[in-house]
Design an enzyme around this catalytic site. Structure first.
Site, PDB file in Angstrom:
ATOM      1  N   LYS A  60      45.032  59.732  25.930  1.00 36.75           N
ATOM      2  CA  LYS A  60      45.645  59.130  24.742  1.00 36.75           C
ATOM      3  C   LYS A  60      44.659  58.895  23.604  1.00 36.75           C
ATOM      4  CE  LYS A  60      49.983  58.370  26.203  1.00 36.75           C
ATOM      5  NZ  LYS A  60      51.190  58.819  25.506  1.00 36.75           N
ATOM      6  N   SER A 308      46.035  63.266  33.605  1.00 34.52           N
ATOM      7  CA  SER A 308      46.184  62.621  32.298  1.00 34.52           C
ATOM      8  C   SER A 308      45.498  61.270  32.191  1.00 34.52           C
ATOM      9  CB  SER A 308      47.667  62.458  31.967  1.00 34.52           C
ATOM     10  OG  SER A 308      48.318  61.746  33.012  1.00 34.52           O
TER      11      SER A 308
END
Length: 328
Positions: A60, A308
């Site tokens: 992110k 991720s």
């Protein structure tokens, strides 16, 4: 405060510009090969894109950093805010601290403590709300009076372009990659990676990994339109939304080859595999692509799993490593 621009898949120029914006912020992490349980075991080569090793423990930072570095001083006058289950919150908070502006984060009230504690440690204000209210912010961009420029964790062109920088790095490290497996939460990660791969490696298959307790993309692909699903909260908190966001649907369906749904048990085993075989700690969403490959349903010869994130509560990780499933 929120302004909504029309969404589009990023061009290669957008993604390359994002990489320049992210210089010195996001880390260029090389692919590593996932060792098999035994030498010469049959199956595809499996490579890991370890976004859990970013400074905030997830990918992110790429989208958040690119989006915030595009904001003017005037736009940043009241700081920034976002809506996040934890990882985007850290990305925005990290960038806000770097830029010296206030940050406020709307989080679902059952977000993992490991993530919310990290957000507070970065100096951001955490605003917990029920999941339904949080999802409404995701759908409407209405921050309900929370001040600051709103950085949507998914529906933001600069966020998607920032995510797309992962595609550049994958192909630089593995030019003959034929399959990339990406966790599917809101669609911003897979849209960015998919857009990049379609240009620089157009034959590459792009698979979405979903969890059985909330698999809105699988339902939407089957229906041919965005669908809402019943969602069961679990330790896999970084994926498994209540629906495919309608504005993301046109982007996602252009890049995704297929969506593969795995169980909680398969994800837990993938977390164990990553620890045992690669000494890597992944959260549930980050391990989902490995679960897809371990299930035998990914296909391909040279497969990249996008890990991720790795922001998992220690108690959850301990329970999984002991062979059990965490209760939520």
């Amino acid at each position: 405060m929120s302004s909504r621009a029309a969404l589009h898949l990023p061009t290669l120029t957008d993604i390359e510009a994002a990489r320049e914006q992210l210089a010195g912020l996001a880390v260029r992490i090389p692919l590593i090969r996932l060792p098999g349980p035994r030498p010469q075991a049959p199956g595809p080569e499996v490579w890991l894109k370890l976004e859990n090793l970013q400074p905030i423990g997830s990918f992110k930072i790429r989208g958040a950093g690119n989006a915030m570095r595009h904001l003017s001083k005037e736009a940043l006058r009241d700081g920034v805010c976002t809506a996040s289950a934890g990882n985007m919150a850290q990305g925005v908070a990290w960038s806000a601290r770097e830029m010296g502006v206030p940050c406020r984060v709307i989080v679902p009230d059952r977000a993992p403590a490991a993530k919310t504690d990290a957000v507070r440690a970065l100096g951001a204000e955490v605003i917990p709300v029920p999941f339904a209210d949080w999802w409404k912010v995701m759908e409407t961009h209405d921050t309900r009076g929370v001040p600051g420029a709103f950085i949507h964790p998914v529906e933001n062109n600069h966020v998607i372009a920032g995510n797309g920088t992962i595609a550049l790095e994958i192909v630089e490290d593995l030019p003959d990659v034929d399959t990339v497996v990406v966790p599917f939460g809101g669609g911003g990660l897979i849209s960015g990676i998919g857009a990049g791969l379609q240009v620089i490696q157009p034959e590459c298959r792009i698979l979405a990994a979903e969890v059985a307790t909330a698999a809105p993309l699988r339902a939407s692909l089957d229906a041919g339109e965005p669908r809402a699903v019943e969602r069961i909260p679990t330790f896999v908190d970084g994926i498994g939304g209540a629906s495919v966001l309608p504005d993301m649907w046109p982007l996602v369906r252009r890049v995704v080859t297929d969506a593969i749904v795995v169980s909680l048990e398969e994800i837990a085993e993938a977390i164990r595999v990553l620890v045992r075989q690669a000494r890597i700690v992944a959260e549930g969403a980050g391990a989902a692509p490995v679960a897809v490959v371990q299930s035998g349903r990914a296909g391909g010869r040279r497969v990249v799993c996008v890990v991720s994130g790795g922001n998992v509560d220690p108690s959850v990780l301990a329970t999984i490593l002991q062979g059990s499933l965490p209760k939520h």
